[in-house]
Design a protein around this motif. Structure first.
Motif, mmCIF file in Angstrom:
data_model
loop_
_atom_site.group_PDB
_atom_site.id
_atom_site.type_symbol
_atom_site.label_atom_id
_atom_site.label_comp_id
_atom_site.label_asym_id
_atom_site.label_seq_id
_atom_site.Cartn_x
_atom_site.Cartn_y
_atom_site.Cartn_z
ATOM 1 N N ASP A 2 0.844 -1.179 0.000
ATOM 2 C CA ASP A 2 0.000 0.000 0.000
ATOM 3 C C ASP A 2 0.888 1.240 0.000
ATOM 4 O O ASP A 2 1.862 1.306 0.753
ATOM 5 C CB ASP A 2 -0.896 -0.019 1.245
ATOM 6 C CG ASP A 2 -2.053 0.950 1.143
ATOM 7 O OD1 ASP A 2 -1.792 2.176 1.032
ATOM 8 O OD2 ASP A 2 -3.206 0.498 1.162
ATOM 9 N N ARG A 58 0.332 4.094 1.179
ATOM 10 C CA ARG A 58 0.202 4.840 2.435
ATOM 11 C C ARG A 58 1.081 4.170 3.488
ATOM 12 O O ARG A 58 0.878 3.000 3.806
ATOM 13 C CB ARG A 58 -1.259 4.864 2.888
ATOM 14 C CG ARG A 58 -2.183 5.569 1.885
ATOM 15 C CD ARG A 58 -3.625 5.305 2.179
ATOM 16 N NE ARG A 58 -3.892 3.882 1.941
ATOM 17 C CZ ARG A 58 -5.059 3.295 2.147
ATOM 18 N NH1 ARG A 58 -6.081 3.987 2.605
ATOM 19 N NH2 ARG A 58 -5.210 1.998 1.911
ATOM 20 N N GLN A 59 2.043 4.904 4.016
ATOM 21 C CA GLN A 59 3.030 4.319 4.937
ATOM 22 C C GLN A 59 2.374 3.650 6.137
ATOM 23 O O GLN A 59 2.769 2.550 6.520
ATOM 24 C CB GLN A 59 4.015 5.386 5.411
ATOM 25 C CG GLN A 59 5.171 4.811 6.213
ATOM 26 C CD GLN A 59 6.077 3.915 5.395
ATOM 27 O OE1 GLN A 59 6.532 4.304 4.341
ATOM 28 N NE2 GLN A 59 6.349 2.718 5.871
ATOM 29 N N ARG A 60 1.389 4.277 6.733
ATOM 30 C CA ARG A 60 0.750 3.685 7.908
ATOM 31 C C ARG A 60 0.114 2.359 7.556
ATOM 32 O O ARG A 60 0.271 1.370 8.282
ATOM 33 C CB ARG A 60 -0.291 4.637 8.485
ATOM 34 C CG ARG A 60 -0.986 4.050 9.690
ATOM 35 C CD ARG A 60 -1.978 4.976 10.304
ATOM 36 N NE ARG A 60 -2.680 4.272 11.367
ATOM 37 C CZ ARG A 60 -3.721 4.750 11.975
ATOM 38 N NH1 ARG A 60 -4.188 5.948 11.662
ATOM 39 N NH2 ARG A 60 -4.310 4.058 12.922
ATOM 40 N N ARG A 61 -0.611 2.289 6.458
ATOM 41 C CA ARG A 61 -1.256 1.037 6.053
ATOM 42 C C ARG A 61 -0.200 -0.022 5.763
ATOM 43 O O ARG A 61 -0.328 -1.174 6.153
ATOM 44 C CB ARG A 61 -2.163 1.263 4.832
ATOM 45 C CG ARG A 61 -2.700 0.007 4.167
ATOM 46 C CD ARG A 61 -3.530 -0.906 5.054
ATOM 47 N NE ARG A 61 -4.619 -0.202 5.650
ATOM 48 C CZ ARG A 61 -5.177 -0.561 6.816
ATOM 49 N NH1 ARG A 61 -4.764 -1.605 7.472
ATOM 50 N NH2 ARG A 61 -6.150 0.140 7.321
ATOM 51 N N TRP A 62 0.896 0.373 5.061
ATOM 52 C CA TRP A 62 1.973 -0.566 4.745
ATOM 53 C C TRP A 62 2.553 -1.136 6.032
ATOM 54 O O TRP A 62 2.747 -2.351 6.159
ATOM 55 C CB TRP A 62 3.059 0.135 3.935
ATOM 56 C CG TRP A 62 4.028 -0.790 3.261
ATOM 57 C CD1 TRP A 62 4.013 -1.168 1.959
ATOM 58 C CD2 TRP A 62 5.164 -1.436 3.847
ATOM 59 N NE1 TRP A 62 5.069 -2.015 1.697
ATOM 60 C CE2 TRP A 62 5.792 -2.200 2.845
ATOM 61 C CE3 TRP A 62 5.719 -1.453 5.129
ATOM 62 C CZ2 TRP A 62 6.926 -2.963 3.073
ATOM 63 C CZ3 TRP A 62 6.855 -2.220 5.362
ATOM 64 C CH2 TRP A 62 7.438 -2.960 4.328
#
Length: 186
Positions: free
Chosen positions: A100, A102-106
């Motif tokens: 993903d 998005r860093q947070r989702r990753w």
């Protein structure tokens, strides 16, 4: 006093030498069905797996050899030796996650699949099955990735080599957590 879970966590070892005894596909599926209960924010289950067993292991081995092939078409002896080692391991499981942007989702997805893989190792160890979690350089090679069907935008988190242990290594001591813990009480 250590309970059974504590003992299993502390007793699990990375296994590199395996017996030739087969591991049944249903056993791996059962273990993954236990492991899937890992913590997973939003329960998006950011994982998929490829299981290489029996004659299907050769596809995994050939993908590895393709990734190791030099510009002149030759394959180093070390890679040929490793390929034979892979052939002798009863089962290979490739764990894949979406990447993903998005860093947070990753980060959350990587944490979830890593937790699942640890659950998988512990559940397998309880049944007498050992494994090694590999994340060697060649899993990033586009030749290997394409050969096993890993699409752009996906990450190979691990190749798990699985079987009954031929040899269980001795435990290696770990640092007392007090040396790595900062307690803030006020």
């Amino acid at each position: 006093m250590l309970n059974a879970i504590d003992q299993n966590i502390m007793g699990r070892r990375t296994i590199k030498k395996f017996k030739s005894d087969p591991i049944h596909t249903e056993e791996i599926i059962d273990l993954l069905n236990v492991a899937k209960w890992a913590p997973n924010h939003t329960v998006n289950e950011p994982w998929r797996f490829q299981l290489y067993t029996g004659a299907g292991k050769e596809k995994f081995v050939q993908a590895f050899l393709s990734a190791m092939t030099l510009g002149d078409g030759s394959i180093p002896q070390k890679a040929l030796n490793k390929a034979q080692y892979f052939r002798d391991i009863p089962v290979h499981l490739v764990a894949i996650m979406p990447e993903d942007p998005r860093q947070r989702r990753w980060d959350e997805d990587y944490g979830a699949i890593s937790s699942l893989l640890q659950n998988f190792q512990l559940a397998a160890w309880e049944r007498g099955i050992g494994m090694i979690w590999r994340s060697n350089d060649w899993i990033y090679n586009p030749v290997f990735r394409e050969a096993i069907g890993v699409a752009p935008g996906e990450k190979i988190v691990a190749t798990m080599m699985i079987g009954y242990p031929q040899h269980v290594p001795e435990k290696r001591e770990r640092t007392d957590i007090r040396e790595k813990l900062q307690i803030i009480s006020e």
